[in-house]
Each structure stands twice: as structure tokens, then as C-alpha cells.
Design a protein around this motif. Structure first.
Motif, mmCIF file in Angstrom:
data_model
loop_
_atom_site.group_PDB
_atom_site.id
_atom_site.type_symbol
_atom_site.label_atom_id
_atom_site.label_comp_id
_atom_site.label_asym_id
_atom_site.label_seq_id
_atom_site.Cartn_x
_atom_site.Cartn_y
_atom_site.Cartn_z
ATOM 1 N N SER A 112 14.185 1.787 4.367
ATOM 2 C CA SER A 112 13.215 1.036 3.561
ATOM 3 C C SER A 112 13.601 1.089 2.098
ATOM 4 N N GLY A 113 13.186 0.069 1.361
ATOM 5 C CA GLY A 113 13.426 0.001 -0.075
ATOM 6 C C GLY A 113 12.126 -0.256 -0.795
ATOM 7 N N SER A 114 12.000 0.307 -1.985
ATOM 8 C CA SER A 114 10.711 0.294 -2.673
ATOM 9 C C SER A 114 10.851 -0.027 -4.155
ATOM 10 N N PHE A 115 9.722 -0.388 -4.749
ATOM 11 C CA PHE A 115 9.656 -0.552 -6.199
ATOM 12 C C PHE A 115 9.771 0.794 -6.915
ATOM 13 N N ASP A 116 9.729 1.917 -6.142
ATOM 14 C CA ASP A 116 9.963 3.226 -6.762
ATOM 15 C C ASP A 116 11.462 3.482 -6.994
ATOM 16 N N GLU A 117 12.285 2.447 -6.715
ATOM 17 C CA GLU A 117 13.732 2.429 -6.984
ATOM 18 C C GLU A 117 14.534 3.306 -6.028
ATOM 19 N N THR A 118 13.916 3.733 -4.906
ATOM 20 C CA THR A 118 14.635 4.532 -3.918
ATOM 21 C C THR A 118 14.779 3.780 -2.594
ATOM 22 N N ALA A 134 -1.220 0.267 16.262
ATOM 23 C CA ALA A 134 -0.415 0.989 15.268
ATOM 24 C C ALA A 134 -0.007 2.324 15.872
ATOM 25 N N VAL A 135 1.292 2.622 15.827
ATOM 26 C CA VAL A 135 1.821 3.849 16.428
ATOM 27 C C VAL A 135 1.944 4.957 15.389
ATOM 28 N N LYS A 136 2.497 4.615 14.221
ATOM 29 C CA LYS A 136 2.718 5.615 13.172
ATOM 30 C C LYS A 136 2.590 4.976 11.801
ATOM 31 N N THR A 137 2.200 5.789 10.827
ATOM 32 C CA THR A 137 2.241 5.400 9.417
ATOM 33 C C THR A 137 3.235 6.308 8.710
ATOM 34 N N LEU A 138 4.194 5.691 8.005
ATOM 35 C CA LEU A 138 5.241 6.446 7.308
ATOM 36 C C LEU A 138 4.904 6.512 5.821
ATOM 37 N N ARG A 139 4.734 7.734 5.319
ATOM 38 C CA ARG A 139 4.352 7.928 3.919
ATOM 39 C C ARG A 139 5.424 8.710 3.183
ATOM 40 N N GLY A 140 5.678 8.318 1.933
ATOM 41 C CA GLY A 140 6.672 9.018 1.119
ATOM 42 C C GLY A 140 7.029 8.238 -0.128
ATOM 43 N N HIS A 141 7.099 6.907 0.000
ATOM 44 C CA HIS A 141 7.378 6.085 -1.180
ATOM 45 C C HIS A 141 6.224 6.206 -2.183
ATOM 46 N N THR A 142 6.558 6.141 -3.469
ATOM 47 C CA THR A 142 5.533 6.235 -4.512
ATOM 48 C C THR A 142 5.243 4.882 -5.149
ATOM 49 N N GLY A 143 5.864 3.826 -4.623
ATOM 50 C CA GLY A 143 5.622 2.468 -5.099
ATOM 51 C C GLY A 143 5.529 1.516 -3.924
ATOM 52 N N VAL A 144 5.290 0.265 -4.245
ATOM 53 C CA VAL A 144 5.272 -0.807 -3.251
ATOM 54 C C VAL A 144 6.507 -0.707 -2.360
ATOM 55 N N VAL A 145 6.315 -0.783 -1.032
ATOM 56 C CA VAL A 145 7.459 -0.834 -0.114
ATOM 57 C C VAL A 145 7.750 -2.305 0.151
ATOM 58 N N ASP A 199 0.820 -1.219 0.000
ATOM 59 C CA ASP A 199 0.000 0.000 0.000
ATOM 60 C C ASP A 199 0.857 1.273 0.000
ATOM 61 N N LYS A 200 2.186 1.104 -0.211
ATOM 62 C CA LYS A 200 3.164 2.195 -0.336
ATOM 63 C C LYS A 200 3.530 2.849 0.998
ATOM 64 N N THR A 201 3.068 2.271 2.103
ATOM 65 C CA THR A 201 3.384 2.831 3.418
ATOM 66 C C THR A 201 4.182 1.843 4.260
ATOM 67 N N LEU A 202 4.788 2.395 5.312
ATOM 68 C CA LEU A 202 5.341 1.586 6.391
ATOM 69 C C LEU A 202 4.525 1.905 7.639
ATOM 70 N N ARG A 203 4.408 0.928 8.513
ATOM 71 C CA ARG A 203 3.719 1.174 9.783
ATOM 72 C C ARG A 203 4.608 0.724 10.937
#
Length: 312
Positions: free
Chosen positions: A125-131, A100-111, A87-91
Motif C-alpha cells: 500500500s501507498g499513502s499520503f504519509d509518504e511511505t 469485512a475480514v480484516k482492517t489493516l492499521r498503520g498508515h498515518t495518512g490517507v491510504v 480513513d487511513k486504513t485498508l480493509r
């Protein structure tokens, strides 16, 4: 032709102790907590499960992601779990009260992959957004975006003192980065074969690298030389996550696309045991930090977490 296992004289074989079945889809990751009291699993069914390692029973299901969960990691104090999702987030979850304590948003692809540093004040973290992203745990904000891969990131982790990050990618490269500056310090592999996993050894001197040609390698990353090669398992398609076992000798443990778990002697490189029981690819394995116990996770035709122990 595959070599039969060669067990040392003092080796006690692992056997299956329990099968855990809380998930409705593929189990993508299993990890023991650092204190050894808990085990967590992540699944494509959007949940994480937490179990007691004493009773080998389910304690809770963590629900909140809106898509499958690919990876998880424990904080050093075994209090928190971070999860990486399609869902492109980390929790970040409190594993004790199961919230759940926090949701981390920023990736634009699957984390796809995630880890804490030793101090547990940073997450990578690493993502399918290549970052690759580095996050501040307290604020939940991105502190660094590292760009340098040309395809999805398959694996990220810190070295023991947190000064370095190793990343792997389907682009065939494995790279080492400075955590503070984000600078690329070394390219360990740059090949045509996808790198599916990379992790520092417990002492921080070596990196275990998995490539999609049925091969695990142990590298001295300072010299860039590969010291050991481990083979016998099948790994051409999936990002299988191997690990180190250090409780009763030094072993490399990995899942396999032939539905088995493999153990190799770290120094001798010889395969010493093949654990059979899963009915699909074993995508993830984890070794208990203090006891001779292994947990393994199977994909969609299996959907189980299996616990393996050595008889005392």
C-alpha cells in the motif's frame, strides 16, 4: 493538433453496453476479478460495489470505511478484495459473502493505492504519509515500511513473481524496491513532474508509467530506457490509472480529464479509439481478463461505471 484514431483493418470498435449507477460520489477505481466473473468499484461515498460481469448487475455494496475509498485490488483467486481509504486504513473483504475480514492499521495518512502480490499472501500500500507498506495478509500486520519518497505515494504494485515493488509519487520519482529487503534497486524517473501511476506489464519485463504532463511511457526497467510514448489524452491533475488490454491484441487503455477513454496500439503507439460518454474525468479503467470488455469510472459530476464491449 490531436491525431485522429487510426484503427487497424481487423479492429472492431468498442461501444457502450451499460451504465451502472450505485455510487453517490465520485467513482475512484474499477477492477475486474482475475477470473472475470466479478467487477468491483470503489467510491468517495465510502463504499465498494460488486457486480456480476455476466448480468452487469449489482450484487452487493461493501460498507464499513469511515471515509472515501481511493483504490481496490483483487486476490489472485478472485475471492478477496482489499480497499484503500482516506480513513487511513485498508480493509480485506470476502467478495463472495460480502463481509469485512480484516482492517489493516498503520498508515498515518490517507491510504491512496493498494495491490496484492500474485500469491496473495502479501499486500502493498501507498499513502499520503509518504511511505510504502508491505502487509502480511494472514496476520494483517505490517512486515515492512519503505521510506524513500518525499511526497504522497500515488501508485504501488508488485511484479508478477512478487520479488519487486514499483512505486510512484507526486515527488516526481518512480522507484523499484526489493520486496524482501525493502532496498531501493533503481530510480526509474526522478523529475519535477509528478508521477501519477506505475505498473509492471503482464510479462513483468516493462513498466507503464503515467506522468502529469499528458504522457504515458513504456519503460524497460532493466535498462531504464523508455521504449514507447503514448499521447493524446489529457492528464495534468488527477492520478488516472491506465492498464493493459491483452484479449484481442495488445493495447494500452487510459481514462482522461476530457471525459473520454483512450485506446492505443501498444506496439505502434497510435491511438485507435476514443470512447465518449462520461461527463467528468475518467479516473480508472479495467480490462476483462478473457473477454473484450472495458469498465471505466467517472468522478463527481459523473459518478458512473460504464461498460464497453466489442461486437462479436
Amino acid at each position: 493538433m490531436q491525431q485522429p484514431p487510426q484503427q487497424p483493418p481487423q479492429y472492431t470498435p468498442y461501444r457502450q453496453r451499460k451504465t451502472l449507477t450505485p455510487h453517490k460520489r465520485a467513482v475512484s477505481c474499477v477492477k475486474f476479478s482475475n477470473d472475470g466473473e466479478l467487477l468491483a468499484s470503489a467510491s468517495l461515498d465510502k463504499t465498494l460495489a460488486v457486480y456480476s460481469t455476466q448480468t452487469l448487475t449489482l450484487i452487493s455494496l461493501l460498507v464499513g470505511h469511515s471515509d472515501g475509498v481511493s483504490d481496490l485490488a483483487w486476490s489472485s483467486d478472485s475471492h478477496y478484495i482489499v480497499s484503500a481509504s482516506d480513513d487511513k486504513t485498508l480493509r480485506i473483504w470476502d467478495a463472495r459473502d460480502c463481509t469485512a475480514v480484516k482492517t489493516l492499521r498503520g498508515h498515518t495518512g490517507v491510504v491512496f493505492c493498494v495491490n496484492f502480490n500474485q500469491m496473495s499472501n502479501l499486500i502493498v500500500s501507498g499513502s499520503f504519509d509518504e511511505t510504502v507498506r508491505v502487509w502480511d495478509v494472514k496476520t494483517g500486520k505490517t512486515v515492512r515500511v519503505i521510506e524513500g519518497h518525499q511526497m504522497p505515494i500515488t501508485s504501488v504494485s508488485f511484479n508478477p513473481d512478487g520479488s519487486l515493488i514499483v512505486s510512484a509519487s507526486h515527488d516526481g520519482s518512480c522507484k523499484i524496491w526489493d520486496t524482501v529487503s525493502g532496498a531501493c534497486l533503481k530510480v526509474l524517473i526522478d523529475d519535477k513532474i509528478g508521477v501519477s501511476f506505475a505498473k509492471f506489464s503482464p510479462n513483468g519485463k516493462f513498466i507503464l508509467v503515467a506522468t502529469l504532463d499528458n504522457t504515458l511511457k513504456l519503460s524497460n526497467y532493466l535498462t531504464g530506457k523508455f521504449l514507447k510514448i503514448y499521447q493524446g489524452h489529457v492528464n495534468k491533475v488527477y492520478c488516472i490509472t491506465p492498464t493493459f488490454s491483452v484479449t484481442n491484441g495488445k493495447y494500452i487503455v487510459s481514462g482522461s480529464e476530457d471525459h473520454c477513454v483512450y485506446l492505443w496500439d501498444l506496439q505502434g503507439r497510435n491511438m485507435i479509439q476514443k470512447l465518449e460518454g462520461h461527463t467528468d474525468t475518467v479516473i480508472s479503467v479495467t480490462c476483462h481478463p478473457k473477454r473484450n470488455m472495458i469498465a471505466s469510472a467517472g468522478l463527481d459530476n459523473d459518478r458512473t461505471v460504464r461498460i464497453w464491449v466489442q461486437d462479436a
